[in-house]
Every structure is written in structure tokens, then in C-alpha cells.
Design a protein around this motif. Structure first.
Motif, mmCIF file in Angstrom:
data_model
loop_
_atom_site.group_PDB
_atom_site.id
_atom_site.type_symbol
_atom_site.label_atom_id
_atom_site.label_comp_id
_atom_site.label_asym_id
_atom_site.label_seq_id
_atom_site.Cartn_x
_atom_site.Cartn_y
_atom_site.Cartn_z
ATOM 1 N N LYS A 542 37.785 45.716 34.294
ATOM 2 C CA LYS A 542 38.988 46.277 33.690
ATOM 3 C C LYS A 542 38.784 46.548 32.203
ATOM 4 N N THR A 543 38.039 45.680 31.501
ATOM 5 C CA THR A 543 37.840 45.826 30.055
ATOM 6 C C THR A 543 36.376 45.815 29.672
ATOM 7 N N GLU A 593 39.808 49.519 27.497
ATOM 8 C CA GLU A 593 41.174 49.478 27.978
ATOM 9 C C GLU A 593 41.182 49.685 29.496
ATOM 10 N N PRO A 594 42.047 48.969 30.221
ATOM 11 C CA PRO A 594 42.097 49.159 31.683
ATOM 12 C C PRO A 594 42.515 50.572 32.044
ATOM 13 N N SER A 595 42.005 51.035 33.162
ATOM 14 C CA SER A 595 42.351 52.342 33.729
ATOM 15 C C SER A 595 42.213 53.451 32.687
ATOM 16 N N THR A 620 37.484 52.616 33.691
ATOM 17 C CA THR A 620 37.671 51.190 33.921
ATOM 18 C C THR A 620 38.703 50.963 35.031
ATOM 19 N N ALA A 622 41.986 49.396 37.110
ATOM 20 C CA ALA A 622 43.388 49.181 36.750
ATOM 21 C C ALA A 622 43.768 47.716 36.980
ATOM 22 N N LEU A 623 44.852 47.244 36.340
ATOM 23 C CA LEU A 623 45.348 45.876 36.494
ATOM 24 C C LEU A 623 45.986 45.704 37.883
#
Length: 841
Positions: A542-543, A593-595, A620, A622-623
Motif C-alpha cells: 500500500k505504501t 500513497e495507497p492506490s 500501489t 488500496a486500503l
């Protein structure tokens, strides 16, 4: 100068001719001096005769210097009736100027007379007087330098006399010699000369401001004789004379015929025709011999030769240099050393193919021109002339020899002969090899090659270099021979180009043999990598994202990598970078940064240059939903905490109480007498208009949301139904006594005193007028209705215009009264816009 003065006079005459006839004899200019020294004053006067038809008592003379008006000093009438005006120019700074006397003629300025003013200096003393006796013209010609310009017409005169002493006494004068205009030389003819007698000569310069003379020159005409130059000729071949030696020239000359009876000495100078060399002077040549052989010149070189002569053993002047004669020196046999090298290839058991190379090394500055080379071989069992193998102008030759041949002869030749023969011995390989061979690139156009000298020490080395593989087959190689066997390296500068692979071969040479050749490959300048490593994505989160690449294998001629640089850019075009060592092959990007979308590329750098790899685009992860809920929960807790802190701050501070709603006084605890003025029942209460300026404004309006119907505490217990409320309820509260001025402060009551005692019901968009309801007060408003309320208490007890009470009957379906009670004190200021009666409430 004389021409300029004549032109000015002509211009003045033309102006006078153009004058009207009535003014022709009117004026005349007189000058104190026509010519003055430059910068001195000059005075002029203009007289107008009395018979001038245009002269009157108001006439005024005007002066002009060229085109500029000049103020006159004074103007007066003389006893004879003429008008006179005088002008003085304090500094005449012009060498020539035109002064005009003018008179007004109608509306124009008419010139009466003009005079030319001249200014300059006395003549400078002539100097550098010199004389030459020219036997061609049979005259004595003298010349001088006149000195600086004096701005005036100056006459020069050459004066002379004959004298028997040192020109201290004058015997016979000689007529003056006057040069032509602008000339500074003059010739005295032969008839006025005594060739062997002293003469006194000087120059006189004269102009309008003075006269000057030069120092006297005392001379004998024949002592200043200047001969004419001789004529040069090339001396051709003769059976009596041997051919000229190499580097020599033969020439002859003829003297000027009028000087055949004069003893002379001559000088010769020569200069190479090509190039920028200076003249070389040869001393005095024999006077009686008219030919000469000039040696120690460059062979096969064109020369320009010149000669001049003068009287010998008597005073005189050198003649001018004769016209140039061009001759070319003879050639000499080449004097060179020929360094040789060879390559052999066995064709069959009895024949060897040999490729011979050589390089000429001049032994002298003028080693002679080489026209070609001869390669010959003489078998040991033959005598006589050597059979010719090569006759070429190149520096190499290929031929075939028997396997037993061990030597050939190499010579350089030209038209003058051949050089000393150079034996070329084909050495066998049997000597010790070199030590470690290495190279270093000094710059893009040179290579240093070094080695460890073997033992015993060789007598020299042969170094060969050329383009290495994959160079075209048969590409020529450059070679050089080093005769110093003690050296351990040499700098190669010929035919070296950057970014090229060179094969360098070094062979040691011994007395009767040679050592094995050793090779090495090198670049004079290495190139950058041809391409960078390919970038791959190994893992992503994600990061973060993990990247990897495979380092490229080292390439020949390519500079080794020094470091990597990774660049990545997000969707907002923000760029980031980091530098990694050359040994790295992976990297983790963190803080992403996610997504989000990222562009990544890798740059590989060396000392020569930098190369970019292929770009990589990644996104990246996603949460997850649970993580999102946790984040939202944390955010909600943070918002509640902020709200709780704000509420605590508002409630705990006394100064912050009730900041959002006003305090309304309770009518049960107040006196209506203090709210409204006393009005008698006999007086009809009139509702004031909202346009009335005396009406107090509504200070606050509170809009209540729609409420459910609740029974008021004041209703009877047997009421089975509560008051029905409309969908929207509007409550208006009027604070303050309408009789109290607006400037008086209103008392504030606490929260416990806030009682809603009236509601006005109705929809803001409905067509029906609104009603007010007295059913929400917790206490009786006036303690109960009386049979005879005052006129301001209930409207239905008021009389009609005819005097008959007309009570408003409430709706029997409702327990509450919804009729408009306009007599209520606090509703007197409420009015719906555009309605002037009870229906507006």
C-alpha cells in the motif's frame, strides 16, 4: 589653398553681380589686414556712400561672417554724408572666411560688399634636405620636407651657389629652382653644375606672414651620385664549367651603361620564393667579375635574387634593388636513415611472401627530396646488378623471395642520385620476451604503452598499432621503431581516435634476432554504456514497492558503472530521486500513497556518460474495508472530542452563557402597565402601520421548527383533543416596550425567565392569514379572561365601526382560539408585508 581662395573670390564676385543696380556702388569693405595670424584680431569697416538711393536716416548696417550674424561695434554718419560701420573680430579661428556687409532691402537682407579673410602661420623651416646626382637625367635632384601645414599659400625655392671652400664664401650664383605646386623636390640641370666643385644649397619657404630658410647643404655633385641597378641573368651550362653543386646557383649581371667607367661594388640578397623567410644578404661582390656562384642553399628550392651597386672607394649612394630573378637550386641525393619492418608469410616450402615497411628519417635539415624507393635482392650465387623487387613511391612493398633469402637492399633516390643503401635483415625469433605490457589513455587522441624491459637489454623496439577486432580486414596499421632499448614505454599520438578499439603490438629487437611479439587492446577514450539495465517490479504494497534489476555485463570499450539513480514521480508530477552504488541490484520505494500511480525509471552512470533504462509504471494497493472503518472511527472520535471541548468551554465560562438565543421576559411576572400605555376603553385601539417611524422595530424573530401537538398545561382536563398546529409554525417575539426610546438598554433575564407566551401559526407560503395561540404559557397570562377585557386585550370585544360589538367566533373544531388577536400588546408591531389589516397577521 590658392584654388580655395580663387573659388571664394569668384563666389563673392557672383554675389556682387546679382545685386540690384541701385545697390552696386552703395557699400565698400576695408580691412585692417587681409591676412593675419590664426587666432589674432582683425578689424573691418563698411562705408555706404551718400548717393545710395536706398540710404535713409534709419538704415542699419548688418555684418555676417559666413552665415553667422556678427554684432558691429559702432555706426555713424561721416561729415561727407556717408554711413560707416566698424566691426572687430577678437579671434579669427578660421583659416579662410567670407565677411559680408549687408543692408535691409525691403523684407530681406541684401549684401552690399564682401571681403575674404585669411589666417594662418608663418612658414615652418624646411628640413631633411638631401640631393642625389642622377646620371640618367644628368641633373642634381634635391628633396626636402616642408613641415606642418601653415594654412596659407607658401612658395618654396631651391637656392644654390658654387664655392671653392667649405661653402663659406659664394663665387657664382646659380638660378633658383622653383618646384611645381605641391611638390617638395626640384632638379638643377647639368648646365648649371660643376661636377667636382662644392655647392651651397638651401631651401627658402615664403608666405604672406613671413619667410624661413633651411640649413645650408655643402656638397660635391659627384659625391652624391646614385647609380642605376644592374640587370641579373642566370648563368647557363657551359662546356668549360662543371655542373653546379647541389644547393648552388650560378648567375651573372650587367651594369648600367652610363656607369661603365665608374668603379662599383655590389650586394646580392636572396630569399626562398615560398614561405615567409627574410632576405639573406651576401657581402660585396668582386667589382670586375660579372658572374657569381651562390651555394649553401636548400636543394630543389626556388629563390628570388636581387642586386644593387654603388661607387667603390669614392662616396656615393646605393642604387635601388634590381628586379627579382627567380632560380631553382639543383637537387642532392637523399641523406636519410630508413627504419624498416617486415611481415612474412610462408606460401610453400620454397617461397616466402614478404611485406616490407619503411620510414625515412632525415639526417640533415636539407636532406634532399625523395622521388621514390628501390628494393633489390641479389642471390649469393650471382654477381653483378641486383634484381629489382620494387620501385615505388609508397612506404611499403610486397614481394616474394626464396625461403633461404635473409636480406634485401632498400634505397631512396631522386634525380641527383640515391641514398646510402640500407640492408634489411630478416631476423629470426629467438630472443627473450617483454615483461608486463600495459596501456593508459592520456587523452582522446593518444595512448601510452608501457612494458618491462627484458634481460638482456634489446637494441630497440617496434611498436605497431591499428584498429582491433571487429575492424575491417586489411586495415592499415601504424608502426614506429624505437632505437633506444633502455626505455620502458612510449606515447602513441598518430592515427588515434576516441571511442575506437586499438590493437597494440610490441616486438623487442636484439642484435641478431628478435623477441616474440606481444599484443594488448585499449581504448583512447571509453564510451558510456550502450543501455541501462531493465527495471522490474518484485513486490508492491500500500505504501511501498520493491524494485530490482539485473546489472549489465561489462562491455569492452565501455566505462564501468559508478552509480545508479532512481527517479519516481507521482500523479501530481512531484519528483523524487535517490542515488545507489554500482553494486546495488534492488531498492524499496517507501512513503508512497495507497492506490496511487507512480512512474519510475533507472539511470546508470559511468565516468564517460549516463544512460537511462526503460520506464516502469506502478500503482500501489488500496486500503481494506476494515482499515477504512478503523480510520473513520478514529476520525469520528476526534470530531466528538473537539465538540465536547468546545461545549465545555461555552458552558463553563459565565460570559459565554446563552450566546445562541435571547432572553424573553415572562409575562406572568411582569406588569402590563410598564409594557403599554394606559388606554381607556372608550378609545378605539388602532394598529399602527409598519411604515410608521414611531413604531419600534422587531428586534428579534425566532423561527421554530414544526412540533407535535401537545396539550398545554392551562387547558381543562376534560379536553379530549389537543390544539391542532399547522405544518409550519412561526413564532415571533417582540422585545422591549414600544414606548421606551430605542437608546434605552433593555434588561436581560436569565434562562429561567424565558417563557414562550404566544405562537403565531400559519404557513409562510399559505394564502390564509396567520393566527396566534395563547396556549403554551406555563402560567396564566392575565390571570384569566374577564367578561369585559380592555380594548388592547382581545380584539373580539372591540366594537365595530357602527358601535356594535362583533366578537370573532372561534372554530368549534378547535379548542384553541386561532382568530387574529390584534389587540395583543406585543403583536402590535407584527405585520405581513403588503397587508394593512388583521388579515396581515
Amino acid at each position: 589653398m590658392a584654388g580655395l581662395g580663387a573659388w571664394n573670390l569668384a563666389r563673392a564676385a557672383l554675389i556682387i553681380l546679382l545685386l540690384p543696380r541701385s545697390l552696386e556702388q552703395c557699400g565698400h569693405i576695408s580691412l585692417s589686414a587681409p591676412i593675419v595670424r590664426l587666432g589674432d584680431p582683425i578689424t573691418a569697416s563698411c562705408i555706404i556712400s551718400q548717393n545710395c538711393s536706398h540710404l535713409d536716416s534709419e538704415s542699419h548696417i548688418v555684418w555676417k561672417l559666413e552665415a553667422e550674424l556678427q554684432p558691429g561695434e559702432r555706426q555713424q554718419y561721416l561729415p561727407n554724408g556717408t554711413l560707416q560701420s566698424t566691426i572687430t573680430l577678437p579671434h579669427l579661428n578660421r583659416s579662410r572666411a567670407l565677411l559680408s556687409c549687408c543692408l535691409h532691402w525691403g523684407n530681406s537682407l541684401q549684401i552690399l560688399d564682401q571681403a575674404e579673410l585669411q589666417a594662418g602661420y608663418p612658414p615652418a623651416t624646411p628640413h631633411n634636405l638631401s640631393c642625389l646626382m642622377n646620371l640618367t637625367t644628368n641633373s642634381l635632384t634635391c628633396q626636402w620636407e616642408p613641415g606642418p601645414n601653415n594654412h596659407l599659400s607658401t612658395n618654396f625655392t631651391l637656392k644654390s651657389f658654387r664655392s671653392r671652400g667649405n661653402c663659406q664664401s659664394q663665387e657664382d650664383s646659380i638660378p633658383d629652382c622653383v618646384p611645381e605646386d605641391g611638390q617638395s623636390h626640384c632638379s638643377i640641370p647639368r648646365k648649371h653644375l660643376q661636377l667636382y666643385q662644392n655647392m651651397g644649397i638651401w631651401v627658402q619657404a615664403k608666405n604672406a606672414l613671413g619667410t624661413s630658410v633651411s640649413p645650408k647643404l655643402c656638397l660635391v655633385p659627384m659625391d652624391v651620385v646614385k647609380l642605376e641597378p644592374p640587370t641579373l641573368w642566370a648563368l647557363g651550362p657551359s662546356p668549360e664549367l662543371a655542373p653546379p653543386q647541389p644547393g648552388c646557383l650560378r648567375l651573372r649581371w650587367e651594369t648600367w651603361k652610363p656607369s661603365l667607367h665608374i668603379d662599383q661594388k655590389c650586394e646580392l640578397r636572396h630569399q626562398p620564393r615560398l614561405g615567409e623567410a627574410s632576405w639573406d644578404l651576401v657581402g660585396a661582390l668582386p667589382s670586375r667579375t660579372l658572374q657569381y656562384e651562390l651555394c649553401r642553399l636548400r636543394p630543389s628550392t626556388a629563390y628570388a635574387l636581387q642586386m644593387r651597386c654603388t661607387r667603390w672607394r669614392l662616396p656615393g649612394h646605393w642604387s635601388n634593388w634590381s628586379p627579382s630573378l627567380e632560380l631553382t637550386t639543383t637537387q642532392r641525393a637523399p641523406t636519410v636513415r630508413l627504419d624498416t619492418w617486415w611481415q612474412q608469410r610462408q606460401l610453400d616450402p620454397r617461397t616466402v611472401d614478404v611485406q616490407l615497411f619503411w620510414q625515412p628519417v632525415p639526417l640533415e635539415e636539407d636532406s634532399g627530396q625523395i622521388q621514390g624507393y628501390l628494393v633489390s635482392w641479389r642471390p649469393s650465387d650471382q654477381a653483378g646488378a641486383d634484381p629489382m623487387l620494387c620501385n615505388t613511391t609508397e612506404l611499403n612493398c610486397t614481394f616474394q623471395l626464396p625461403s633461404e633469402a635473409r636480406e634485401v637492399i632498400l634505397e631512396a633516390y631522386n634525380t641527383a642520385g640515391t641514398s646510402h643503401p640500407t640492408p634489411v635483415v630478416f631476423l629470426e625469433s629467438g630472443g627473450p620476451p617483454l615483461g608486463r605490457l600495459h596501456t593508459v589513455a592520456r587523452d582522446p587522441h593518444s595512448l601510452w604503452v608501457g612494458w618491462e624491459p627484458p634481460s638482456p637489454q634489446p637494441r630497440g623496439y617496434v611498436i605497431e598499432w591499428g584498429l582491433g577486432s571487429p575492424s575491417p580486414s586489411g586495415s592499415p596499421k601504424t608502426w614506429r621503431m624505437e632505437h633506444n632499448g633502455s626505455i620502458a614505454g612510449t606515447l602513441l599520438q598518430e592515427n588515434i581516435r576516441p571511442f575506437q578499439l586499438y590493437e597494440i603490438t610490441v616486438t623487442p629487437l636484439y642484435q641478431d634476432t628478435k623477441g616474440p611479439s606481444q599484443h594488448i587492446y585499449a581504448y583512447s577514450q571509453e564510451m558510456a554504456p550502450s543501455h541501462g539495465p531493465e527495471l522490474h517490479l518484485r513486490h508492491i504494497g500500500k505504501t511501498w514497492a520493491q524494485l530490482e534489476w539485473v546489472p549489465e555485463a561489462p562491455e569492452l570499450g565501455k566505462s564501468p558503472l559508478t552509480h545508479y539513480t532512481i527517479f519516481w514521480t507521482n500523479a501530481q508530477d512531484r519528483s523524487f530521486s535517490t542515488v545507489l552504488s554500482a553494486s546495488s541490484h534492488s531498492f524499496v520505494l517507501r512513503g508512497l500513497e495507497p492506490s496511487s500511480l507512480y512512474h519510475v525509471h533507472l539511470m546508470a552512470a559511468s565516468q564517460a556518460w549516463a544512460t537511462n533504462s526503460t520506464s516502469l509504471t506502478l500503482m500501489t494497493l488500496a486500503l481494506e474495508e476494515s482499515e477504512l472503518h478503523i480510520l473513520l472511527g478514529l476520525f469520528g472520535l476526534l470530531v466528538l472530542l473537539i465538540c465536547f471541548c468546545g461545549a465545555a468551554q461555552l458552558c463553563c465560562r459565565p460570559s459565554r452563557k446563552n450566546p445562541l438565543w435571547p432572553s424573553v421576559p415572562d409575562p406572568a411576572r411582569s406588569s402590563l402597565g410598564s409594557w403599554v400605555p394606559a388606554i381607556t376603553t372608550e378609545n378605539t385601539f388602532q394598529l399602527p402601520s409598519l411604515r410608521d417611524s414611531s413604531m419600534p422595530p422587531i428586534t428579534k424573530i425566532t423561527v421554530l421548527e414544526e412540533e407535535e401537538k401537545k396539550p398545554g398545561p392551562w387547558e381543562s382536563n376534560d379536553s379530549s383533543e389537543t390544539c391542532g398546529l399547522p405544518s409550519l409554525v412561526q413564532a415571533y417575539v417582540l422585545q422591549g416596550d414600544p414606548r421606551v426610546p430605542r437608546t434605552q438598554p433593555q434588561p436581560q433575564s436569565g434562562p429561567s425567565d424565558q417563557v414562550l407566551y404566544v405562537q403565531v401559526l400559519g404557513s409562510p407560503t399559505g394564502p390564509r392569514p396567520g393566527h396566534y395561540l395563547r396556549c403554551d404559557s406555563t402560567q396564566p397570562l392575565l390571570g384569566g379572561l374577564t367578561p369585559s377585557p380592555k380594548s388592547y386585550e382581545n380584539l373580539w370585544f372591540q366594537t365595530s365601526p357602527l358601535g356594535t360589538p362583533e366578537p370573532l367566533v372561534p372554530n368549534p373544531e378547535d379548542d384553541c382560539i386561532f382568530e387574529p388577536l390584534l389587540d395583543f400588546p406585543l403583536l402590535q408591531g407584527l405585520r405581513v408585508s403588503g397587508v394593512e389589516g388583521p388579515g396581515g397577521f
